[in-house]
Design a protein around this motif. Structure first.
Motif, PDB file in Angstrom:
ATOM      1  N   ASP B 130      25.504  61.544  41.595  1.00  0.00           N
ATOM      2  CA  ASP B 130      24.974  62.055  40.330  1.00  0.00           C
ATOM      3  C   ASP B 130      25.232  63.561  40.222  1.00  0.00           C
ATOM      4  O   ASP B 130      24.708  64.337  41.031  1.00  0.00           O
ATOM      5  CB  ASP B 130      23.468  61.772  40.253  1.00  0.00           C
ATOM      6  CG  ASP B 130      22.864  62.144  38.917  1.00  0.00           C
ATOM      7  OD1 ASP B 130      23.581  62.746  38.060  1.00  0.00           O
ATOM      8  OD2 ASP B 130      21.679  61.865  38.702  1.00  0.00           O
ATOM      9  N   GLN B 173      22.044  52.375  40.464  1.00  0.00           N
ATOM     10  CA  GLN B 173      22.487  53.685  39.988  1.00  0.00           C
ATOM     11  C   GLN B 173      23.951  53.963  40.301  1.00  0.00           C
ATOM     12  O   GLN B 173      24.742  54.285  39.421  1.00  0.00           O
ATOM     13  CB  GLN B 173      21.601  54.743  40.625  1.00  0.00           C
ATOM     14  CG  GLN B 173      21.834  56.121  40.096  1.00  0.00           C
ATOM     15  CD  GLN B 173      20.952  57.104  40.825  1.00  0.00           C
ATOM     16  OE1 GLN B 173      20.975  57.184  42.035  1.00  0.00           O
ATOM     17  NE2 GLN B 173      20.163  57.843  40.087  1.00  0.00           N
ATOM     18  N   VAL B 176      26.439  51.582  38.495  1.00  0.00           N
ATOM     19  CA  VAL B 176      26.515  51.824  37.049  1.00  0.00           C
ATOM     20  C   VAL B 176      27.282  53.117  36.766  1.00  0.00           C
ATOM     21  O   VAL B 176      28.066  53.195  35.814  1.00  0.00           O
ATOM     22  CB  VAL B 176      25.096  51.864  36.436  1.00  0.00           C
ATOM     23  CG1 VAL B 176      25.142  52.300  34.989  1.00  0.00           C
ATOM     24  CG2 VAL B 176      24.441  50.497  36.551  1.00  0.00           C
ATOM     25  N   ALA B 177      27.076  54.118  37.620  1.00  0.00           N
ATOM     26  CA  ALA B 177      27.788  55.398  37.428  1.00  0.00           C
ATOM     27  C   ALA B 177      29.292  55.187  37.503  1.00  0.00           C
ATOM     28  O   ALA B 177      30.062  55.696  36.673  1.00  0.00           O
ATOM     29  CB  ALA B 177      27.337  56.408  38.482  1.00  0.00           C
ATOM     30  N   ASP B 180      30.597  53.098  34.530  1.00  0.00           N
ATOM     31  CA  ASP B 180      30.699  53.927  33.313  1.00  0.00           C
ATOM     32  C   ASP B 180      31.939  54.819  33.379  1.00  0.00           C
ATOM     33  O   ASP B 180      32.626  55.019  32.364  1.00  0.00           O
ATOM     34  CB  ASP B 180      29.443  54.798  33.151  1.00  0.00           C
ATOM     35  CG  ASP B 180      28.229  53.989  32.704  1.00  0.00           C
ATOM     36  OD1 ASP B 180      27.107  54.532  32.759  1.00  0.00           O
ATOM     37  OD2 ASP B 180      28.417  52.823  32.313  1.00  0.00           O
TER      38      ASP B 180
END
Lengths: 288, 361, 242
Positions: B130, B173, B176-177, B180
């Motif tokens: 992130d 998390q 999905v990161a 995307d």
């Protein structure tokens, strides 16, 4: 000092949570495992409002309370029809539903990414950035909730919820519509849990669904049981013990390659010993 | 009587903590030339194998240090990837242990540590995907960013003339990161995502998703799942008669059941050097785990930057030094710190051959 | 003739395939002690439960002052019917004071509550010194007295007692019956008593209903007459008498 203040904050937040659950589990005798859901609702309300709007922390707490009251009203209507094991099962189901919403409603909650960058509270230009100042604020909230809980359990309403614990059917015979009392105490405790959630979100500054999984409900329940059912001081003691024990064990010198694992073992053993010698918890009036 | 006894014990515990916190001060490390590095990682729980990998890698790096100007101490604290434990560990490392540098593992933990580090002006390096973890002057990330992995992945799809992609993505998390990032990268290309299924980590029956995944007739399936969901998915796809090739980003690297994915190519985060792999294996008897080479590099980067300082550096000095890092020879290849304080390392394309991952690009 | 307060008219209650009550009709008049007796499983407790909505009524009516009323517990309490359940059902973790106050669901005014408690303690002086004792700390007899006292807090017009002497020593059971008479005489409360302890009850009752297999088989305005002859024996041995 910052570390001690940090522990004080965590303890205060989980005492709020433990006291709120104690109202339902301890005083009313309803085995609920929903509370982490309301904790999460409060946390997400604060996180969303503080990161996506100009709404401040204190307003977000109120919004969180309203959201928790609303959702607890709806689910409480269903739960109040159940007793005992079915109540616990239904409450677990609700918990799972709320967790799924946190995890999947990505546009609002951030989904598995969670929400980061949550601000600390601000009041008249003062930002509660330091641990010490945040602790002071948390303690004020804790004291307020403690007195609210104390007032409730010592009132005539409190008398009825304690009687529900003893014998709900008998109470119905005397003309009490007990499902209203169960619903009311459920809603009050949900509101309190939401307050704890708001403080949690603002303090940690990052939340994701993992903090509000069903297993966390068991964690909170263990605080109530350890401290003792139907005693607010017990709830506080239980929360403090469960938070402090693993922290204490951080300071117990052990070889680094086994330290973490040994701490877990010691922690588990201590809890088992406590429950063997004090099954009703430290200050408990009942057993689960 | 028992109640008082128990309460007394609790009070004693609290007093001990207070005592340690107030009175147990380490020797003034500024004078001793000691640089303390605090590491917050999951050392117990489901992801302990990853935290242990990080720990072993950093201890390995420390062992390999020769003579240095300064001394380096590693302090490990367990957080089980639980945000409140992460916050506790971080506060303890800063306030009680007086660390100069913090290292965290995972985006969740990194997001908890980052603001604390920034507030206390302590350098923080997160092994995290992130980018928010790198917000602020003192925060950095060492990870192959999802955008880099997606870039390499899409290039490989184009090279193989694949135009119909199916995706199975768990609601986690990291997954999905990357998903995307892949979608973003695919915009403007001729490659279409013809099918996308979401699964939940912790589930064991993906047959419904697997059956739905057949729609659109993809030429290849991109699986983002990790152990144990990955293996379950692989088996259930075989049972469903799916013979379409499978691929992944990172996941195939970590599975113990590589035979399920024999012959399939995939994209991995930057590939560690043979040197690192051998040293890690020799020390632990196991293959390196996710994040281990990153942790190794982080330790060496901190040492490298610190040793450059003529006098004992402050955390601010270390942060400034890190921002200037270019072409550092790490376990994950040639490293430089980008504008957004992300330590860039290139993704690699690998294939499972005879049960082993082999780099093809 | 004293007014009729509570009536069951042709009430039938079924539990699955079992008829717990079969077109039972019972009346309770003002200031009367009404005995409800019969063998095990006759439906005695079901009579009381049906009035309080705790047993499902298939047919029949419940009348209050000769007007039909919905048999729901809180409505009955509001009208002035109180129920002392079998086994006393004292709240063992609440104090005697709390137990008494719990009995007063319809009393919102604290002054009235205090006055009612004072009244009741006047009738049950043994409880005065035990107000802060927990329910579980009382003896069986004291618990039964507390249950009776609690039932009187709302100053009911009808008090329904289910097996008040159950589990009590004969001396204590006698005290309970004396108390029942005292309640009737001092407060003119109508009292319906379900009992296995037939003799002392029939000595004091104004009317008796005998149930067998869910039916009212005897409706006797002179209960003492049942103490002679074999009518009761035949009922308890299972022979129908209509």
């Amino acid at each position: 000092m910052a570390y001690l203040a940090h522990l004080g904050i965590l303890i205060s937040i989980f005492v709020m949570l433990s006291m709120s659950l104690n109202l339902v589990v301890g005083y009313t005798g309803l085995l609920s495992v929903t509370h982490v859901a309301f904790f999460g609702i409060g946390a997400y309300a604060t996180a969303i409002l503080l990161t996506m709007t100009d709404i401040g922390f204190f307003t977000s707490v109120v919004v969180g309370i309203i959201a928790a009251l609303t959702s607890s009203f709806l689910i409480g209507l269903i739960l109040s029809k159940f007793d005992d094991d079915f109540y616990a099962l239904a409450s677990l189901g609700f918990n799972i539903i709320v967790f799924s919403i946190f995890l999947n409603l990505q546009s609002v909650t951030g989904g598995p990414f969670g929400i980061s960058g949550i601000d600390r509270p601000e009041l008249f230009g003062f930002i509660f950035t330091s641990n010490v100042s945040f602790l002071a604020l948390t303690l004020i909230a804790l004291v307020a909730l403690y007195f609210l809980s104390h007032f409730i359990v010592n009132s005539s309403f409190g008398r009825v919820i304690k009687a529900i614990r003893d014998d709900e059917k008998a109470l119905q015979i005397f003309g009490y519509r007990t499902h209203y009392y169960k619903l009311t105490i459920f809603m009050i405790s949900a509101g309190m849990a939401a307050v704890a959630g708001s403080f949690f979100a603002s303090y940690i500054t990052f939340i994701d669904p993992s903090s509000f999984a069903a297993t966390e409900s068991v964690f909170i329940l263990s605080m109530v049981i350890l401290g003792g059912l139907a005693d607010n001081k017990g709830a506080a003691l239980g929360a403090a013990t469960i938070i402090l024990l693993p922290e204490f064990l951080r300071f117990v010198g052990m070889p680094s390659d086994i330290a973490a694992q040994m701490r877990q073992v010691i922690y588990g053993l201590l809890l088992i010993v406590l429950m063997i010698y004090r099954p009703q918890g430290f200050l408990g009036k009942y057993r689960l | 009587m028992k109640t008082k006894w128990i309460i007394g014990i609790i009070a004693a515990v609290i007093l001990v903590i207070v005592g340690i916190a107030l009175f147990d001060r380490s020797p003034d490390q500024a004078e001793a030339g000691l640089i303390k590095i605090g590491v917050v990682a999951p050392l117990t729980g489901d992801t302990a194998f990853l935290g242990e990998g990080v720990r072993e890698a950093m201890l390995l790096a420390k062992e390999q240090l020769g003579d240095t100007e300064y001394q380096y101490e590693l302090i490990f604290e367990d957080d089980q990837l639980d945000p409140k434990m992460t916050a506790s560990a971080t506060n303890k490392l800063i306030d009680i242990d007086g660390v100069d540098v913090l290292v965290s593992f995972s985006s969740g933990s990194g997001n908890v540590v980052a603001p604390i580090a920034e507030r206390n002006e302590i350098v923080h390096l997160g092994i995290a995907s992130d980018p928010n973890v790198a917000n602020g002057f003192y925060n950095f990330i060492h990870w192959t960013p999802p955008a880099e992995e997606a870039r390499v992945f899409v290039e490989e799809l184009e090279k193989r003339n694949i135009s119909r992609l199916g995706m199975i993505v768990p609601n986690q998390q990291g997954a999905v990161a990357v998903a995307d990032a892949v979608k973003e990268r695919l915009e403007g290309t001729d490659i279409e995502i013809v099918n996308e299924q979401t699964i939940n980590a912790g589930d064991t029956d993906f047959r419904t998703a697997v059956n739905k995944a057949k729609d659109g007739n993809p030429e290849i399936y991109l699986l983002f799942a990790f152990t144990p969901e990955l293996e379950i998915l692989g088996r259930q796809m075989k049972e469903a008669g799916i013979t379409t090739p499978l691929t992944s980003i990172e996941a195939f690297e970590l599975t113990e059941e590589r035979d399920l994915f024999e012959g399939y190519w995939y994209v991995n985060a930057a590939e560690p050097t043979n040197e690192f792999n051998q040293a890690f294996n020799s020390r632990t008897g196991k293959n390196q785990t996710l994040g281990a080479p990153n942790a190794y590099d982080i330790f060496n980067l901190v040492v490298s930057v610190t040793e450059d300082e003529p006098q004992r550096p402050t955390p601010k000095d270390i942060a400034e030094g890190l921002k200037d890092v270019e072409n550092f020879n790490g376990a994950l290849g040639n490293l430089s710190v980008g504008e957004n304080d992300i330590i860039l390392s290139p993704a690699a394309v690998r294939i499972i051959q005879n049960g082993q991952p082999v780099t093809i690009k | 003739m004293k007014g009729t307060l509570l009536q069951l008219v042709g009430v039938s209650v079924h539990y699955g395939g079992v008829k717990a009550l079969d077109e039972a009709s019972i009346e309770i008049g003002e200031g009367q002690i009404v005995a409800l007796i019969g063998p095990n499983g006759a439906g005695k407790s079901t009579v009381i439960k049906s009035v309080f909505g705790l047993a499902p009524i298939q047919s029949g009516h419940i009348l209050w002052h000769e007007k039909e009323i919905e048999p729901v517990s809180y409505k009955m309490v509001q009208q002035g019917v109180a129920y002392v359940p079998q086994g006393r059902q004292i709240f063992s973790n609440l104090t005697v004071q709390d137990n008494l106050e719990i009995g007063g669901v319809v009393i919102k005014d604290k002054k009235i509550m205090r006055s009612r408690i004072a009244d009741v303690l006047d009738m049950f002086p043994d409880l005065k010194n035990k107000l802060s004792a927990k329910g579980r700390e009382l003896s069986g007899g004291q618990q039964q007295m507390l249950a009776l006292a609690r039932g009187l807090i709302t100053d009911p017009k009808v008090l329904m007692l289910d097996e008040p002497s159950l589990g009590l020593a004969p001396k204590i059971a006698k005290e309970v019956f004396e108390k029942i008479i005292e309640i009737k005489e001092r407060r003119n409360t109508a009292i319906l008593v379900v009992e296995h302890n037939i003799r002392p009850l029939l000595e004091v009752a104004d009317r008796v209903f005998v149930l067998a297999r869910g039916k009212v088989v005897i409706d006797e305005p002179n209960p003492k007459s049942l103490l002679e002859g074999a009518r009761l024996e035949r009922v308890f041995l299972g022979e129908r008498i209509l």
